[in-house]
Design a protein around this motif. Sequence first.
Motif, PDB file in Angstrom:
ATOM      1  N   UNK A  55       0.855  -1.183   0.000  1.00 18.69           N
ATOM      2  CA  UNK A  55       0.000   0.000   0.000  1.00 18.69           C
ATOM      3  C   UNK A  55       0.884   1.223   0.000  1.00 18.69           C
ATOM      4  N   UNK A  56       0.526   2.192  -0.818  1.00 21.13           N
ATOM      5  CA  UNK A  56       1.304   3.418  -0.932  1.00 21.13           C
ATOM      6  C   UNK A  56       0.319   4.566  -0.919  1.00 21.13           C
ATOM      7  N   UNK A  57       0.281   5.309   0.184  1.00 20.58           N
ATOM      8  CA  UNK A  57      -0.650   6.431   0.327  1.00 20.58           C
ATOM      9  C   UNK A  57      -2.081   5.991   0.056  1.00 20.58           C
ATOM     10  N   UNK A  58      -2.510   4.947   0.731  1.00 25.09           N
ATOM     11  CA  UNK A  58      -3.874   4.438   0.614  1.00 25.09           C
ATOM     12  C   UNK A  58      -4.163   3.779  -0.735  1.00 25.09           C
ATOM     13  N   UNK A  59      -3.133   3.571  -1.579  1.00 27.91           N
ATOM     14  CA  UNK A  59      -3.336   2.895  -2.852  1.00 27.91           C
ATOM     15  C   UNK A  59      -2.667   1.534  -2.809  1.00 27.91           C
ATOM     16  N   UNK A  60      -3.291   0.573  -3.444  1.00 27.45           N
ATOM     17  CA  UNK A  60      -2.722  -0.755  -3.538  1.00 27.45           C
ATOM     18  C   UNK A  60      -1.901  -0.822  -4.822  1.00 27.45           C
ATOM     19  N   UNK A  61      -0.668  -1.307  -4.702  1.00 28.97           N
ATOM     20  CA  UNK A  61       0.233  -1.402  -5.846  1.00 28.97           C
ATOM     21  C   UNK A  61       0.578  -2.872  -6.064  1.00 28.97           C
ATOM     22  N   UNK A  62       0.428  -3.334  -7.305  1.00 30.72           N
ATOM     23  CA  UNK A  62       0.789  -4.701  -7.668  1.00 30.72           C
ATOM     24  C   UNK A  62       1.999  -4.640  -8.587  1.00 30.72           C
ATOM     25  N   UNK A  63       2.989  -5.488  -8.323  1.00 32.75           N
ATOM     26  CA  UNK A  63       4.229  -5.486  -9.091  1.00 32.75           C
ATOM     27  C   UNK A  63       4.363  -6.754  -9.914  1.00 32.75           C
ATOM     28  N   UNK A  64       5.023  -6.615 -11.056  1.00 31.80           N
ATOM     29  CA  UNK A  64       5.307  -7.763 -11.900  1.00 31.80           C
ATOM     30  C   UNK A  64       6.560  -7.512 -12.714  1.00 31.80           C
ATOM     31  N   UNK A  65       7.363  -8.542 -12.893  1.00 33.20           N
ATOM     32  CA  UNK A  65       8.566  -8.445 -13.711  1.00 33.20           C
ATOM     33  C   UNK A  65       8.365  -9.326 -14.931  1.00 33.20           C
ATOM     34  N   UNK A  66       8.583  -8.734 -16.097  1.00 33.58           N
ATOM     35  CA  UNK A  66       8.414  -9.479 -17.333  1.00 33.58           C
ATOM     36  C   UNK A  66       9.712  -9.570 -18.098  1.00 33.58           C
ATOM     37  N   UNK A  67       9.899 -10.682 -18.789  1.00 37.56           N
ATOM     38  CA  UNK A  67      11.099 -10.888 -19.589  1.00 37.56           C
ATOM     39  C   UNK A  67      10.711 -11.431 -20.960  1.00 37.56           C
ATOM     40  N   UNK A  68      11.435 -10.970 -21.966  1.00 40.10           N
ATOM     41  CA  UNK A  68      11.239 -11.469 -23.322  1.00 40.10           C
ATOM     42  C   UNK A  68      12.553 -11.251 -24.054  1.00 40.10           C
ATOM     43  N   UNK A  69      13.115 -12.331 -24.578  1.00 40.57           N
ATOM     44  CA  UNK A  69      14.427 -12.271 -25.221  1.00 40.57           C
ATOM     45  C   UNK A  69      15.412 -11.603 -24.269  1.00 40.57           C
ATOM     46  N   UNK A  80       4.359  -1.769 -12.511  1.00 39.58           N
ATOM     47  CA  UNK A  80       3.539  -1.492 -11.333  1.00 39.58           C
ATOM     48  C   UNK A  80       2.128  -1.192 -11.803  1.00 39.58           C
ATOM     49  N   UNK A  81       1.151  -1.843 -11.195  1.00 37.87           N
ATOM     50  CA  UNK A  81      -0.255  -1.567 -11.461  1.00 37.87           C
ATOM     51  C   UNK A  81      -0.827  -0.818 -10.267  1.00 37.87           C
TER      52      UNK A  81
END
Length: 97
Positions: free
Chosen positions: A4-18, A25-26
Amino acid sequence: MPRTKKEQVVFNGTGRRKSSIARVRLVEGTGKITINGKDIEEYFDLDTLKVIVRQPLTVTNTLTKYDVVCSVYGGGVTGQAGAVRHGIARALNEANA
């Protein structure tokens, strides 16, 4: 686990391609996509690359639910678009676990 960041929920993801790596961050928002500090329209010239990036959000009907903030490096533009898509998919998986 979401942060949570300032009352907001943050979702993280790491993507790879080649040889491209994207850190995504969502945050709840209106559907704005920012890549390396630029709007998606400025960062990717080809419409097909924009479709690739938006694909996970379109499939899950969350295109206007989240703002996407991403940093991506390495590889070419096609690999970067694929890495961003992979990162968004992972963040969405975390959001809808």
